[in-house]
Design an enzyme around this catalytic site. Structure first.
Site, short mmCIF file in Angstrom:
data_model
loop_
_atom_site.label_atom_id
_atom_site.label_comp_id
_atom_site.label_asym_id
_atom_site.label_seq_id
_atom_site.Cartn_x
_atom_site.Cartn_y
_atom_site.Cartn_z
N TRP A 107 45.79 31.85 43.33
CA TRP A 107 44.45 32.38 43.11
C TRP A 107 43.49 31.21 42.90
O TRP A 107 43.06 30.91 41.79
CB TRP A 107 44.43 33.32 41.91
CG TRP A 107 45.08 34.65 42.20
CD1 TRP A 107 45.52 35.11 43.39
CD2 TRP A 107 45.35 35.68 41.25
NE1 TRP A 107 46.05 36.38 43.26
CE2 TRP A 107 45.96 36.76 41.95
CE3 TRP A 107 45.14 35.81 39.87
CZ2 TRP A 107 46.34 37.94 41.31
CZ3 TRP A 107 45.52 36.99 39.23
CH2 TRP A 107 46.12 38.04 39.96
N ASP A 226 49.38 28.32 53.05
CA ASP A 226 49.42 29.74 52.76
C ASP A 226 48.55 30.52 53.75
O ASP A 226 47.47 30.06 54.14
CB ASP A 226 48.93 29.98 51.32
CG ASP A 226 49.10 31.41 50.87
OD1 ASP A 226 50.24 31.89 50.83
OD2 ASP A 226 48.08 32.06 50.56
N GLU A 250 52.47 29.36 56.87
CA GLU A 250 53.02 30.69 56.66
C GLU A 250 52.41 31.64 57.69
O GLU A 250 51.22 31.92 57.66
CB GLU A 250 52.71 31.20 55.25
CG GLU A 250 53.26 32.59 55.00
CD GLU A 250 52.58 33.33 53.87
OE1 GLU A 250 53.20 34.27 53.33
OE2 GLU A 250 51.43 32.99 53.53
#
Length: 536
Positions: A107, A226, A250
């Protein structure tokens, strides 16, 4: 035991082939194996209470960069030559959200700052320095696609990109719609994730400067990216060039090789996580399951046809986004065989912390257990991984094995036989119970009477007529990895002894597939020198 003269040679080679920590290439990473860590969950600082971490609470448990550094022996003794850690940049700071705290690191609030929860800049540098002293690589997770908010109208001044114009307008993702998946926001109205506009020239140049400085400042050797497929593909070549190190993205998916392969190459990323192989390993080895080894063979073929370079794909059986293997499969032999496949075929093996301890959590957050509850035990799975790393590292140094494509020799309901370079791996899905009369026949290209050694237990096989090898399962469904005896001569794996036993058409070995205490301290020390010699 290796002679002092031989060890001295390895040491000399290691000192002559050192490269800068921030210049690690795809070719170098292909020779690595990676241990994945959630920083908050790997190890506690001295004096912390080890009983206070409940994965279901979605909150901080106290792991730091220093506590990783202080426990690197556990990772290196298992033979790993790299670690991958959680994102290191500042996360959301504020009251606990409906989905918990950002202990996982994804986050992002301000990428220009470090995450104080994990330590200081000096702590991260110390971790990097210690890894490099051990001839190991550091891979850091980065989040580029989005930041985190607690409303759909956030205060942009707290982010690295402080102007609303540098983000896409809020919209919920319509899954299956490519444009929506690229520009709309992850999350929901409780924890939305504002989507950064990676076509904006200011965003692009700022990200390039940021990643270059991050890599150089902390001696980072590689990046895991990510949500890479949720960023426009043409953003990545410039970002990778600015980073100056190997990047693996990813690209979440199933066995759709064609779709995922589009994200590797000069117009995209150097590598991606191998989700097609993960899905195929489940199909082939999970017990109870479909035992569909044909799907695994088909994925191997499709990957070789569609990916630019299969040697740098990130092979895995677990990570922080999927259920633990032990949650899906009741038999540990299914994990051992699938793991042997992952290590002994094309790609970079990645083991998620806790897999070696048989952790069994389901999806997030239950698959993010604290490792310290295991006592860092040297379980049979840990010893198996150490053995696989030792064998793989030896082959990488001794041959061009790492660049050789994997070929399927046979497929049956009971398993699969493959060959990579000079190594034949026979892997089964029958499970732990002994199967008298059950075997898997594999036709190899070796001439009759060639001596092969099963490096999992140091028993000798003699090739039968027409190259046939018959692997029996009277001791249960163990993994068999066969290497020509001559190739092992003088090395740390299976040195000859008077008690060596020939096995023709079968095998005899412990049911866990690993000889007790097969990895001694001398072998670990030799492996550390060996990996330094061949990759630095």
């Amino acid at each position: 035991m290796p002679t002092l003269k031989r060890l001295a040679i390895w040491t000399l080679l290691a000192t002559q082939t050192v490269v800068p920590a921030f210049a690690a290439s795809a070719e170098q990473w292909a020779k690595r194996s990676i241990y994945q860590i959630i920083t908050d969950r790997f190890a506690l600082p001295p004096g912390a209470d080890p009983t206070k971490c409940d994965a279901g609470e979605h909150t901080w448990c106290g792991g730091t960069w220093n506590s990783i550094r202080q426990n690197l022996d556990y990772i290196q003794n298992a033979g790993f030559t790299a670690i991958w850690i959680s994102p290191v940049n500042q996360n959301y700071v504020g009251p606990k959200t409906p989905y918990g705290d950002p202990y996982h690191g994804y986050w992002i609030q301000d990428n220009s700052q470090l995450n104080a929860r994990f330590g200081t800049a000096d702590d991260l540098k110390a971790l990097s320095k210690e890894l490099h002293a051990r001839k190991m690589f550091l891979m850091v997770d980065v989040v580029v696609n989005n930041v985190m908010a607690t409303s759909t109208s956030p205060d942009y001044s707290k982010y690295m990109f402080k102007d609303k114009s540098m983000y896409h307008e809020y919209c919920p993702i319509q899954w299956g719609n490519h444009d929506s998946e690229q520009t709309c926001w992850f999350g929901d109205d409780k924890v939305p994730l504002p989507d950064v506009d990676t076509k904006n020239p200011t965003v692009i140049s700022t990200y390039h400067t940021w990643v270059r400085e991050l890599v150089e400042e902390y001696g980072i050797d590689g990046l895991r990216i990510d949500a890479a497929k949720h960023v426009n593909k043409d953003f990545w070549p410039g970002f990778v060039e600015a980073a100056g190190v190997f990047c693996i993205g990813e690209v979440y998916g199933g066995m759709e090789v064609n779709t995922i392969a589009q994200w590797q190459g000069p117009a995209a990323l150097p590598s991606v996580l191998n989700y097609p192989l993960y899905a195929a390993l489940k199909e082939a080895f999970v017990i109870p399951g479909t035992r569909n080894t044909s799907a695994l063979a088909e994925v191997l073929l499709q990957e070789q046809q569609n990916f630019v370079d299969t040697t740098v794909l990130g092979n895995f059986m677990e990570n922080h986004d999927v259920p633990r293997w032990h949650n899906m499969s009741v038999d540990p032999q299914s994990m051992y065989n699938a793991m042997a496949f992952m290590f002994m075929t094309d790609g970079i093996p990645i083991v998620y912390a806790g897999q070696e301890q048989y952790f069994s959590g389901n999806s997030d957050p239950w698959n993010r257990e604290p490792l310290w509850v295991s006592g860092y035990a040297r379980t049979p799975a840990y010893e198996l991984i150490a053995r696989l790393n030792l064998v793989r590292n030896y082959l990488i140094h001794s041959t061009d094995w790492v660049t050789q494509p994997t070929n399927v020799l046979t497929v049956s309901d009971n398993g699969i036989g493959v060959m990579k370079g000079p190594v034949v791996s026979v892997l089964t899905n029958i499970g732990s119970p002994p199967r008298n009369g059950s075997s898997l026949a594999v036709q190899s290209p070796y001439e009759s009477s060639t001596a092969l050694i099963d490096v999992m237990n140091c028993r000798q096989f003699v090739v039968g007529s027409d190259g046939w090898l018959d692997v029996e399962y009277t001791k249960g469904g163990v993994a068999t990895i066969l290497v020509p005896r001559d190739l092992l001569s003088g090395g740390p794996i299976c040195p000859p002894s008077p008690s060596s036993q020939n096995v023709k058409g079968g095998q005899k070995q412990p049911s866990n597939g690993v000889r007790a205490t097969v990895i001694g301290d001398w072998a670990i020390g030799f492996m550390a020198l060996l990996t330094g010699a061949m990759m630095w």
